[in-house]
Design an enzyme around this catalytic site. Sequence first.
Site, mmCIF file in Angstrom:
data_model
loop_
_atom_site.group_PDB
_atom_site.id
_atom_site.type_symbol
_atom_site.label_atom_id
_atom_site.label_comp_id
_atom_site.label_asym_id
_atom_site.label_seq_id
_atom_site.Cartn_x
_atom_site.Cartn_y
_atom_site.Cartn_z
ATOM 1 N N LYS A 1 -18.642 37.983 23.299
ATOM 2 C CA LYS A 1 -18.322 36.967 23.925
ATOM 3 C C LYS A 1 -16.859 36.783 23.880
ATOM 4 O O LYS A 1 -16.313 36.980 22.685
ATOM 5 C CB LYS A 1 -19.093 35.737 23.677
ATOM 6 C CG LYS A 1 -18.625 34.361 24.254
ATOM 7 C CD LYS A 1 -19.428 33.176 23.778
ATOM 8 C CE LYS A 1 -19.578 31.984 24.642
ATOM 9 N NZ LYS A 1 -20.140 30.746 24.317
ATOM 10 N N SER B 1 -23.149 28.364 27.342
ATOM 11 C CA SER B 1 -21.871 29.204 28.140
ATOM 12 C C SER B 1 -21.848 30.751 27.663
ATOM 13 O O SER B 1 -20.986 31.203 28.402
ATOM 14 C CB SER B 1 -20.868 28.421 27.356
ATOM 15 O OG SER B 1 -20.756 28.737 26.005
ATOM 16 N N SER C 1 -25.609 26.935 23.511
ATOM 17 C CA SER C 1 -24.903 28.076 24.248
ATOM 18 C C SER C 1 -25.353 29.468 23.949
ATOM 19 O O SER C 1 -24.941 30.538 24.831
ATOM 20 C CB SER C 1 -23.316 28.193 23.998
ATOM 21 O OG SER C 1 -22.847 26.945 25.117
#
Lengths: 485, 477, 95
Positions: free
Chosen positions: A78, A153, A177
């Site tokens: 990420k 997210s 997330s």
Amino acid sequence: MELSTLTIHELQRMLREGETTSVAITESVFKRIEAVEDKVHSYITLTEDLAFQQAEQADRNMQSGRGGPLTGIPIALKDIVCTEGTRTTCGSHILENFIPPYDSTVVRKFREAGAVFPGKTNMDEFAMGSSTETSYFGITRNPWDLSKIPGGSSGGSASAVAADECIAAIGSDTGGSIRQPAALCGVVGMKPTYGRVSRYGLIAFASSLDQIGPFSKDVEDCAIMMNAIAGYDPKDSTSVPAEVPDYTRFLSKGIEDWTVGVPKEYFIEGIDPEVLDAVKRAMQVVEDAGAKIIEISLPHSEYCVAVYYVIAPSEASSNLARYDGVRYGFRSREGRDLMEMYKMSRSAGFGDEVKRRIMIGTHSLSSGYYDAYYKKASQVRALLRRDFDEAFRQCDAIIAPVTPTPAFGIGEKMDDPLQMYLCDIFTISCNLAGIPGISVPCGYTKSGLPVGVQFLTGHFEEGKLLQIAAAYERHAEIERRRPEI
Amino acid sequence: MEFEPVIGLEVHAQLLTNTKIFCGCSTRFGEAPNSNTCPICSGMPGVLPVLNKKVVEYTIKMGLATSCHINNINTWARKNYFYPDLPKGYQITQFAEPIAEHGYVDVEINGNKKRIGITRIHIEEDAGKSIHDENQPASYIDLNRAGVPLIEIVSEPDIRSAEEGVGYLRRLHEILVYLGICDGNMEEGSFRCDANISLRPKGQEKFGIRAELKNMNSFRHVHRALEYEIKRQQYILESGGHVVQETRLWDEAQGVTHPMRGKEEAHDYRYFPDPDLVAVHLSDEWIEEIRKTLPELPLAKRERFVAEFDIPLYDAQVLTASRALADYYEEIARKSGKPKIASNWVMGDVLGHLKEDRLEIDESPVSAHSLVSMIGLIEDGTISGKIAKEVFEEMWNTGKEPGTIVEEKGLVQITDTSAIEQAVDDVLATNPTQVNEYRQGKEKLFGFFVGQVMKVTKGKANPKLVNDLLKKKLSEG
Amino acid sequence: MKLSREDVEHVAHLARLNFREEEKEKFTLQLNDILVYMDILNKVDTAGVEPMTHAITLNNAFRDDEVLNSVGVEKILTNAPDRMGGCFRVPKVIE
């Protein structure tokens, strides 16, 4: 069989037995990226050259017998974990060209383990969002239905694993997330106990809630990833100096004689019937696996969204003050003096959702409002945690939905922040309490969208959490579909 | 109407650690800009602070040395504000639970003891440095100082005059330096002071409106600034005006305080607990362990010197000005067994030479051990006090032991009565006129004879013997 | 209304943000929506409850006072939008 579709443990066996090479796996992953990335858009930055260098090194290490469980495995990161020499944007215009001069601890651990980095995945800006739509670098689409969001997210990490654009991935979870996009993309995603994985180098959203965790194609891979990233880090004062067990040892243990709690507050109106069905079937599977299901109560559940949306923005408003255009990041050239430079850089550098949360947080901490917002929320947070302490006196684990609905349409909730916030209703309390949670695929809706089921255990009981997740996975025999993109 | 000043002081002292408070960067002063920085103290995304244990230990020392209560639990807060030399956009500090509270120091003003309360001592990180360009609309940021550990010592509003203020500051300064936790350098900013000052009619309980004074870089500045500000406020009040609550800067060149330029923003620092740092739990055992390492503090040492060595308070004050000097003196006093003679030598010759050569006591070419030997030589009559001065001079210049010097230069005192008698006889014989005058009552001439004898013996004659013999011989005639 | 337009302007200034006029309108409405939702917290009796500021309770995380090699000025300045002479350069504060 395309190598990119396999799991870590499958590929590891092949690498060990000389049936394939890391270069071949990496080629397969990049072939897949080439085929689907235009449609899915999992990545912000691809690091193909780096990946092949790492793969070649991994192959040399394997040949000389220096391989570990992650050697040669392509793991997507990420774009919130700092990677020395590779830009790290956090999904934001303000960090569009930021190249960290240091590695985050997880990245260092992966490098040392010989992993391969195909790239940095898309995410909501500063991890603020539940759909990956707030990224400055464009939206990510759900591989199962390109008109739907992948969740957020960590949407890019979830979609990359689901679409076989990597073998496993790293995400971060502040209010769901990891677990929410894992559920919406049909992969396994885990948020460890707060303090289990070092946050050093994780760009902070809400420091008392953020935690790094893995995305994987099955529970065994999740355990392998946890073995690689868990552990005390002297660079993170909030990481816990405790022994980390070998998590793969828990996988085959079974859950006979376990008591599994179902929080009555989680079965509320508004939960999608297909999601409810899938979760109820999952409960049955758990029971069939030998556990006793009991109803439990988490009486403060209804407050969790409010608590979260005070505490997380408060911390964020302070964490994001460093983006001021002075030392790194975007600087507006229009400001004539310092004050204008600050305001213009930050206003142009941050997107609307980030600004909204900075505003809420700044207000919650400001003179005259602190007690009513930040302090009050922190007190209710303590009560929420007590709920879990109480619950785990009665049961070994909790089973719950991950999300109230399957993946929703792109753009559907963008104009209604509050509705977007309510997507996190089942995942937030885990962060507030600091306990670990995992999302495991538990079926599909009629239209073919994945649904996840969530398990929670007490602090530092990741072993037990993987134990129940693995037992569920074995007994559920969910048909393993692949998205057609 | 008579007005009474009410003054509170806030002191920031930089702790003498090797590294910054939350990262491993060096705290050395005077390095090239930004050379003592890292991702942590430059506030890069993703970094986390880890507390330097020594900072906690040093602050506990200061708390104990100022009779504070040490809080067993203390926590960290963020003070949020934007400034280009504040890399994270917040300063890590202690807010709700500081490490030490409710202490005091005793200050002596014109012989009167006065106790000044300390409200709290807390730990915080320093900011970087902004250098403003006079020619361009730009500032330059150097973060070498960002993250250097500071303690803030906040006094109660107990101070009533500029003298008391400076007395209090000197006392804090002295303790910090004695403890070895701060170098006390005011020019480099290791010891900084801000003042809150207001006036109220004498006898009134309620405080008046205060001004905050900044930019005072020496004790002298503080003294002058407080005096000026007292007069300024007094003038305003006496002429029926109102003091404005504001921050004022001391202008040393003009000897006045100016209001800080521009509109002061009403600050809203939005303090909240720092989630990146965990609480510090101080066990009573740990605190006691640190207490055991505390050196004797200046005030106690002073009182002990007066009592134990029977020297005047003034001498004790001079001799305890620094821990190193006090240790130096004490060693000589004890080993020589002559504390008063020791204090004369240290205060006179040693300090005089140090000052002349701009040396610190620990750089003195004459060690305590050598000075003890020298006092021994005087005491056992090997050398006279006068010769001792010469010997000391030589010791200072060469670093040689006094015994060696006496031997090499043949400076051993003449204690042989017959040799001195010979010299006395010679002097009396060559100065008949003076002898006559003396015998007729001009007793002042006695000194002349002593001088002549010493001259003849090159100063080596034992003065007591010279005196005795001279008196005897002169009265014989 | 929990927050007036002026309140929003004040908070924006504290946070060093600018909003265009039409944005101010939208943000004021959205922030009020969210803050009204937060009122739910007032239903909870929290008398005597110690605020929870960390997810887990830990204490005494220290490092030793040992100098680590600096990463070098260049690495620290490499992302700077404007620099000169080893320093970050910023527009002057106008008072």
